[in-house]
Design a protein around this motif. Structure first.
Motif, PDB file in Angstrom:
ATOM      1  N   TRP A   1       0.820  -1.238   0.077  1.00 38.52           N
ATOM      2  CA  TRP A   1      -0.037   0.086   0.054  1.00 38.52           C
ATOM      3  C   TRP A   1       0.830   1.213   0.041  1.00 38.52           C
ATOM      4  O   TRP A   1       0.408   2.213  -0.010  1.00 38.52           O
ATOM      5  N   ASP A   2       2.249   1.133   0.176  1.00 37.12           N
ATOM      6  CA  ASP A   2       3.101   2.349   0.112  1.00 37.12           C
ATOM      7  C   ASP A   2       4.402   1.750  -0.218  1.00 37.12           C
ATOM      8  O   ASP A   2       4.746   0.680  -0.277  1.00 37.12           O
ATOM      9  N   ALA A   3       5.500   2.664  -0.293  1.00 36.10           N
ATOM     10  CA  ALA A   3       6.848   2.426  -0.788  1.00 36.10           C
ATOM     11  C   ALA A   3       7.432   1.603   0.534  1.00 36.10           C
ATOM     12  O   ALA A   3       8.110   0.448   0.355  1.00 36.10           O
ATOM     13  N   GLY A   4       7.037   1.845   1.741  1.00 33.17           N
ATOM     14  CA  GLY A   4       7.859   1.051   2.904  1.00 33.17           C
ATOM     15  C   GLY A   4       7.319  -0.523   2.876  1.00 33.17           C
ATOM     16  O   GLY A   4       8.058  -1.392   3.074  1.00 33.17           O
TER      17      GLY A   4
ATOM     18  N   TYR B   1      13.287   0.993  14.391  1.00 27.45           N
ATOM     19  CA  TYR B   1      13.786   2.389  13.595  1.00 27.45           C
ATOM     20  C   TYR B   1      14.950   1.652  12.580  1.00 27.45           C
ATOM     21  O   TYR B   1      14.953   1.966  11.453  1.00 27.45           O
ATOM     22  N   ALA B   2      16.004   0.975  13.147  1.00 30.96           N
ATOM     23  CA  ALA B   2      17.171   0.612  12.409  1.00 30.96           C
ATOM     24  C   ALA B   2      16.599  -0.537  11.435  1.00 30.96           C
ATOM     25  O   ALA B   2      17.155  -0.274  10.211  1.00 30.96           O
ATOM     26  N   ASP B   3      15.755  -1.193  11.647  1.00 39.62           N
ATOM     27  CA  ASP B   3      15.285  -2.293  10.613  1.00 39.62           C
ATOM     28  C   ASP B   3      14.580  -1.222   9.479  1.00 39.62           C
ATOM     29  O   ASP B   3      14.813  -1.759   8.313  1.00 39.62           O
ATOM     30  N   ALA B   4      14.116  -0.362   9.836  1.00 41.05           N
ATOM     31  CA  ALA B   4      13.156   0.191   8.653  1.00 41.05           C
ATOM     32  C   ALA B   4      14.045   1.281   7.952  1.00 41.05           C
ATOM     33  O   ALA B   4      14.163   0.961   6.871  1.00 41.05           O
ATOM     34  N   GLN B   5      15.109   1.646   8.796  1.00 45.59           N
ATOM     35  CA  GLN B   5      16.217   2.289   7.898  1.00 45.59           C
ATOM     36  C   GLN B   5      16.995   1.503   6.861  1.00 45.59           C
ATOM     37  O   GLN B   5      17.231   1.928   5.900  1.00 45.59           O
ATOM     38  N   ARG B   6      17.169   0.413   7.282  1.00 43.28           N
ATOM     39  CA  ARG B   6      17.976  -0.777   6.541  1.00 43.28           C
ATOM     40  C   ARG B   6      17.128  -1.046   5.273  1.00 43.28           C
ATOM     41  O   ARG B   6      17.900  -1.438   4.205  1.00 43.28           O
ATOM     42  N   LEU B   7      15.896  -1.053   5.347  1.00 43.55           N
ATOM     43  CA  LEU B   7      15.075  -1.239   4.057  1.00 43.55           C
ATOM     44  C   LEU B   7      15.538  -0.431   3.075  1.00 43.55           C
ATOM     45  O   LEU B   7      15.425  -0.751   1.842  1.00 43.55           O
ATOM     46  N   PHE B   8      15.849   0.774   3.386  1.00 37.48           N
ATOM     47  CA  PHE B   8      16.048   1.971   2.206  1.00 37.48           C
ATOM     48  C   PHE B   8      17.754   2.296   2.101  1.00 37.48           C
ATOM     49  O   PHE B   8      18.190   3.168   1.675  1.00 37.48           O
ATOM     50  N   ALA B   9      18.519   1.431   2.771  1.00 40.20           N
ATOM     51  CA  ALA B   9      19.698   1.853   2.902  1.00 40.20           C
ATOM     52  C   ALA B   9      20.523   1.499   1.540  1.00 40.20           C
ATOM     53  O   ALA B   9      19.976   0.782   0.666  1.00 40.20           O
ATOM     54  N   PRO B  10      21.440   2.367   1.026  1.00 41.09           N
ATOM     55  CA  PRO B  10      21.896   2.003  -0.307  1.00 41.09           C
ATOM     56  C   PRO B  10      22.619   0.762  -0.142  1.00 41.09           C
ATOM     57  O   PRO B  10      23.048   0.137   0.534  1.00 41.09           O
ATOM     58  N   PRO B  11      22.631  -0.102  -1.615  1.00 42.34           N
ATOM     59  CA  PRO B  11      23.068  -1.162  -1.841  1.00 42.34           C
ATOM     60  C   PRO B  11      24.616  -1.392  -1.714  1.00 42.34           C
ATOM     61  O   PRO B  11      25.187  -0.381  -1.732  1.00 42.34           O
TER      62      PRO B  11
END
Length: 278
Positions: free
Chosen positions: A29-32, A268-278
């Motif tokens: 339902w969203d990017a996350g 929070y760290a888990d969510a941040q890791r979803l969008f971490a640069p490869p």
């Protein structure tokens, strides 16, 4: 999205419907949520019209402006890196030409598949079979002209309309499925059908991949495979699960005056890791 990448994704998504194994499609339902599903290992992602609408501040039923829905689809495509099929409800238009325009816009947003309902917006009455088929034909022609071989999942909404004997709408549903296939649909989606015997009869009656909606009352994937089902999507289930978790925590906070309900295994760290640069 690069057009050749999109074409390659569309071809890959089409191959996932060969009926040799069930395709499990989570509805984002969203990017996350899309990024989470992609990182957990799903092969493709669907959108949920209701979940997207809620995230944009509207009710389901084509009440969310199409431009905002297209922007949400584009964000999901961007972060997923996987084939994305978009739920476009009844096609955002009363005429086949309007449906075609919507399909062209959805393809421009990067999607490689669509869901198209045969009722009227907001789970309204079913359209006559010829009218519904004409809308699918317009979607197919628009997709073919774009050069992106999208997968059209034609929804048969009879089981949302009838709360009687589940076998009662079967003959009409088979007629609709056959007409939709002839018009260019690739997959048939009898949403709301959970009865095993009726589902098996529908699968046997049509030569097409069949999509069902996952839910607590549905058979397990292994049994669905034995029935001949090709694809299982989660509809609104993940979106409502997320809202339910927040609702429980918010209620506990108000009722108990403690913050224990805010503890979560996903940080929070888990969510941040979803969008971490490869």
């Amino acid at each position: 999205m690069d057009r050749q990448v999109q074409i390659d994704q569309a071809r890959a998504f089409r191959r996932m419907h060969d009926r040799t194994a069930i395709l499990l499609l989570p509805n984002a339902w969203d990017a996350g949520s899309a990024r989470l599903f992609a990182q957990r290992g799903f092969a493709a992602i669907a959108t949920t019209s209701a979940g997207v609408a809620w995230s944009l501040g509207y009710a389901d039923g084509e009440r969310a402006p199409l431009a905002e829905v297209l922007a949400a689809i584009a964000r999901i495509v961007r972060v997923a890196g996987l084939p994305v099929t978009a739920d476009i409800e009844t096609g955002y238009g009363e005429t086949p030409e309007a449906v075609a325009a919507t399909v062209r816009a959805v393809i421009a947003a990067g999607a490689v598949g669509i869901n198209l309902e045969d009722g009227r917006p907001g789970h309204g009455p079913l359209r006559p079979v010829g009218e519904a088929a004409a809308r699918i034909r317009a979607a197919r022609v628009a997709a073919d002209a774009s050069g992106v071989p999208i997968v059209i999942n034609a929804r048969v909404d009879h089981w949302l309309q009838h709360a009687t004997d589940p076998a009662a709408p079967l003959a009409d549903a088979v007629q609709r499925a056959q007409a939709y296939r002839a018009a260019g649909a690739d997959c048939i989606y009898p949403i709301g059908l959970e009865d095993r015997a009726t589902l098996a009869a529908l699968v046997q009656a049509i030569d097409a991949p069949v999509n069902v909606a996952a839910g607590a009352g549905m058979p397990a994937p292994a049994e669905l495979a034995r029935l001949g089902v090709a694809r299982v999507s989660t509809a609104t289930r993940f979106a409502t699960l997320a809202l339910a978790a927040v609702d429980r925590a918010a209620t506990a906070l108000l009722d108990g005056g403690r913050f224990d309900a805010l503890a979560s295994a996903f940080t929070y760290a888990d969510a941040q890791r979803l969008f971490a640069p490869p």
